[in-house]
Scaffold this active site. Structure first.
Site, short mmCIF file in Angstrom:
data_model
loop_
_atom_site.label_atom_id
_atom_site.label_comp_id
_atom_site.label_asym_id
_atom_site.label_seq_id
_atom_site.Cartn_x
_atom_site.Cartn_y
_atom_site.Cartn_z
N SER A 733 21.44 22.94 33.96
CA SER A 733 21.94 22.93 32.58
C SER A 733 23.14 23.85 32.35
O SER A 733 23.76 23.79 31.30
CB SER A 733 20.81 23.32 31.61
OG SER A 733 20.36 24.63 31.88
N LYS A 776 16.17 26.33 23.25
CA LYS A 776 17.55 26.82 23.43
C LYS A 776 18.27 26.97 22.09
O LYS A 776 18.98 27.96 21.86
CB LYS A 776 18.33 25.85 24.33
CG LYS A 776 17.87 25.84 25.78
CD LYS A 776 18.64 24.80 26.59
CE LYS A 776 18.19 24.78 28.04
NZ LYS A 776 18.93 23.76 28.82
#
Length: 847
Positions: A733, A776
């Site tokens: 990511s 996140k």
């Protein structure tokens, strides 16, 4: 009619027969008018006589009991006229006033031979059936039922027709077999049929008198041909013959069982007498007491016939075992275990959806997917009562409430709750039980838990299923669980100790696990996986406020302190700076630790207790951040915050960890050297290193787009670092974050302020979606981030997050790395940018 085998009789014999009230038809002499009516196929308008449970076939004579007033009026009126009446069978015998739709459409015209009043006041009519007719109209009047009928001509074959001859002879044989097998048929009818010659009259006679259903008789009467009716009758008779044979076999077997039981009784009585002669009366008395108690308890069990036979067999075996033998106690223990099991006993599920929703919400905050799945099961169970229970596996980090949620599910369904811990289980016998050949044998934990629950449909929790030991010298417990957790097999679960099948299909099995990767694949495929993710900070605050803080007050003797409260900011301070976990286990410990300090203050009568009412110290205090630090000490953990955009090559990324979301900084520096060297530090995993290599190669392919001199890669080295080197980091990511960091370092351009990003990249520059978006996003919001770059495929994840958590954050969805750079990289350069020098420039300067 002599060609049909009719035998003559007289009116006197007819009256005698009706007085006896026998139930089968017999043949009488037919006058010339009847012969004429049969040849002419009588029809037209006439009286209608509905029959409740019989149908008359042409050529037969049948006594009919008449009870309805309208039927009696129709018969009397017809008798005074031409003596003709049409009979039709009712579709439902219980109908008292039938209409045309209540009658079969095909019937017979009958000649009224005699109408006679019986001693009980009812009437019997002796009817001679002539030809078949179809009912066209029906009129209900005070004088009875009348209607219009249309004759249906019979299609006769010659008596010498070979196929008809063979069929009627077979009918004759089948009837003789049935007469021998049945005890309910009158002797007169038996003798009459035995003397009757095979022919068309035999077909109609059997059709009228044999106790077929009215529907079957209606089908027989509707057949237009002799052969068709004979073939259908033969088919019905074959079926009746098979039933009669089966009935005889069952009766013979039952009689044999009764004889065997009587024999066993006498033998047991002899054994008792012999034991008494030997002086073992006490032992014998105790043994018979045990057996009588066992049999008495077995009477109320709802087990199958097979299990009942097995139980009785084992009781007999117990009776033959010496009471002083070790086998006696093993056998007695086995039978008691069978009786303790709740065979066919189920608790009634509470299918109130609002009640279930209330229980689930009051005990646990969040976990919407799990709650929704339970409510779905309730909804289906409400519509389909015999549905098999689902087999669910709740997996997630420790302390998120998986086990306690199972208790709430049991309360919501009003089912019994049982739990076994599978952690460290290494013996297959703990699941399946031991064979009774071993001393100290006992059933497995599955059966013992069902006994403990007292019902066959509890909520059964298999805790820590991922920690079951793999195959060893004592078998493989995970393989034994395959039968338990397979809906197609657990309806007949076999325990080695019981040695009979037990139905587990109504049990709601819920397994819990932390890491599903350690669960064997065949076992994993049998369960419906539901992830129970970690809690967000906002959710933890609500959990503390609703559950943990009131519970901790009670645990520490402060439940009567109504004035003791805690601020929301103080809860967030504890969550962020004193715990680092996905669940709330450590958080609960910190709350309890804090309130123990408060309890200590009360016990010491510190000034924090403002008043005294004679029953104990009363506290009026609202705990804030300063009080938290006084009670718990200085913060243990700190969270990263956004650090600005003053440096080239520093970009904020987003990461997911087992304890929630985090922000991380990707730092890239450029240094002079031989060139082409890429250094990666920060305890990075292989996938993260690959992302850095892909990002660098993509930039090399697009130097012109970024305005980078390709010679920079030959004269300068790159160093990528991710802070907190002691913490392992991996995953794809950070791909776009590394690409932006390298691009910023090589162009010395500023990165947009208050920006974070996450996404995987490919060599073509495509941006791919990543996971952990919810965690996140909330981590970025806590760090002060205002702009977030995501792959456009992650928009669906943003849509699932409550709007409250997204306020103040703007999302930018991209498809390629170029889209990322267009938004993230400003044209403005950082202060004191690096000036890149190459070999040619240095040589020119020397010259």
């Amino acid at each position: 009619m002599r060609k049909y085998g009719l035998q003559p009789t007289n009116r006197k014999n007819t009256q005698n027969y009706m007085r006896k009230n026998t139930s089968f038809s017999f043949v009488t002499e037919i006058d010339a008018n009847v012969e004429k009516y049969i040849r002419q196929n009588r029809d037209g308008e006439m009286g209608i006589l509905p029959l409740r449970d019989n149908i008359l076939f042409p050529g037969t004579v049948t006594p009919v009991a008449v009870g309805r007033k309208k039927s009696l009026k129709s018969l009397k009126k017809a008798e005074k006229a031409d003596g003709m009446i049409a009979t039709f069978a009712q579709k439902a015998p219980e109908t008292d006033s039938p209409g045309q739709t209540d009658l079969h459409t095909t019937g017979t015209v009958c000649k009224i031979i005699h109408l006679m009043k019986l001693p009980d006041g009812n009437y019997n009519a002796l009817l001679q059936a002539l030809n078949r007719v179809e009912l066209e109209t029906l009129t209900d009047t005070d004088e009875g039922l009348y209607g219009t009928v249309k004759a249906i001509p019979e299609i006769h074959r010659e008596e010498e027709d070979m196929e008809l001859m063979v069929t009627t002879r077979m009918i004759h044989e089948r009837v003789k077999v049935l007469l021998q097998a049945s005890e309910n048929i009158p002797v007169e009818m038996t003798e009459f049929i035995k003397k009757m010659q095979p022919g068309v009259f035999l077909i109609n006679f059997v059709c009228t008198n044999y106790p077929f259903s009215t529907e079957d008789k209606a089908r027989l009467l509707a057949e237009d041909t002799d052969l068709g009716r004979a073939s259908m009758l033969l088919q019905f008779l074959n079926y009746e013959v098979q039933l009669a044979q089966i009935r005889q076999e069952v009766e013979a077997k039952t009689q044999a069982d009764l004889n065997r039981q009587q024999r066993d009784f006498f033998l047991n009585q002899e054994i008792r007498n012999l034991q008494a002669e030997l002086g073992n009366t006490d032992e014998l008395s105790g043994k018979f007491d045990d057996m009588s108690q066992l049999r008495e308890q077995a009477k109320g069990k709802k087990w199958s016939t097979q299990v009942g036979e097995m139980f009785e067999k084992e009781v007999v075996k117990l009776s033959r075992t010496n009471a002083q033998s070790p086998d006696y106690n093993v056998q007695l223990n086995y039978l008691q275990t069978m009786l303790q099991l709740p065979w066919g006993e189920y608790t009634q599920d509470n299918l109130d959806m609002k009640r279930a929703q209330h229980y689930l919400d009051s005990d646990h905050y969040g976990m919407e997917k799990v709650k929704e799945r339970i409510l779905e099961h309730l909804a289906v169970l409400k519509l389909k009562a015999d549905m098999k229970s689902p087999i669910i596996c709740l997996y997630g980090p420790p302390g998120v409430g998986k086990t306690s949620l199972c208790k709430s599910i049991a309360q919501a369904l009003k089912r019994k709750y049982v739990r076994i811990s599978l952690g460290g289980m290494h013996d297959e016998s703990e699941i399946r039980g031991h064979r009774r050949t071993y001393i100290g044998a006992m059933p497995g934990r599955i059966v013992k838990s069902i006994i403990k629950a007292g019902s066959s449909n509890p909520v059964f929790v298999l805790d820590e299923i991922d920690k079951v030991s793999q195959a060893g010298i004592q078998g493989d417990p995970s393989s034994a669980l395959l039968e338990v957790l397979d809906p197609e097999q657990n309806m007949a679960f076999h325990d080695n100790f019981l040695d009979v099948d037990y139905d587990l299909s109504r049990v709601m099995f819920i397994a819990t696990a932390n890491d599903i990767h350690t669960i064997p694949r065949p076992l994993l495929d049998r369960m419906e996986l539901i992830e129970v993710g970690g809690y967000l900070t906002e959710e933890k605050i609500e959990i503390v406020r609703r559950n943990l803080f009131p519970k901790a007050k009670t645990n520490n003797g402060l439940d009567n302190q109504k004035g003791l409260k805690i601020k929301k900011e103080a809860i967030e301070h504890i969550v962020e700076n004193y715990t680092r976990e996905s669940g709330v286990r450590s958080l609960e410990k910190q709350i309890n630790k804090m309130l123990r300090k408060v309890a200590l203050d009360v016990a010491r009568e510190q000034p924090s207790a403002s008043t005294h009412d004679g029953t104990g110290m009363t506290i009026n205090k609202t705990i804030d951040n300063a009080e938290v630090e006084r009670l718990l000490g200085k913060p243990i953990f700190t969270r990263d915050t956004y650090q600005g955009n003053g440096f080239a090559g520093v970009v904020t990324g987003l990461a997911w960890t087992s304890v929630g979301g985090e922000i991380l900084f990707i730092e890239t520096s450029v240094s002079e050297g031989k060139g082409g060297k890429l250094t990666l530090t920060g305890n990075l995993g292989d996938v993260m290193k690959e992302s850095a290599s892909i990002a660098l190669e993509y930039i090399k392919c697009h130097t012109r787009t970024l305005g980078i001199d390709p010679r920079v890669f030959e004269n300068y080295n790159l160093h990528i670092h991710v802070p907190e080197g002691a913490v392992p980091k991996d995953g794809p990511s950070a791909g776009i974050t590394m690409a932006t960091s390298i691009a910023s370092a090589l162009t010395q351009r500023k990165v947009r302020k208050e920006l974070a990003m996450t996404g995987e990249i490919t060599l073509r520059g495509k941006v791919l979606p990543v996971g952990g978006i919810r965690e996140k996003i909330l981590a970025a919001k806590r760090a002060g981030i205002k702009h977030i770059i995501l792959c456009h495929y992650n928009k669906k994840d943003i849509d699932e997050i409550p709007e409250t958590y997204l306020r103040g954050v703007e999302f930018h969805y991209v498809d390629t790395v170029m889209d990322v750079w267009d938004f993230a990289l400003l044209q403005e350069k950082v202060a004191n940018p690096i000036e890149f020098h190459f070999e040619e420039t240095k040589n020119e300067a020397k010259t």
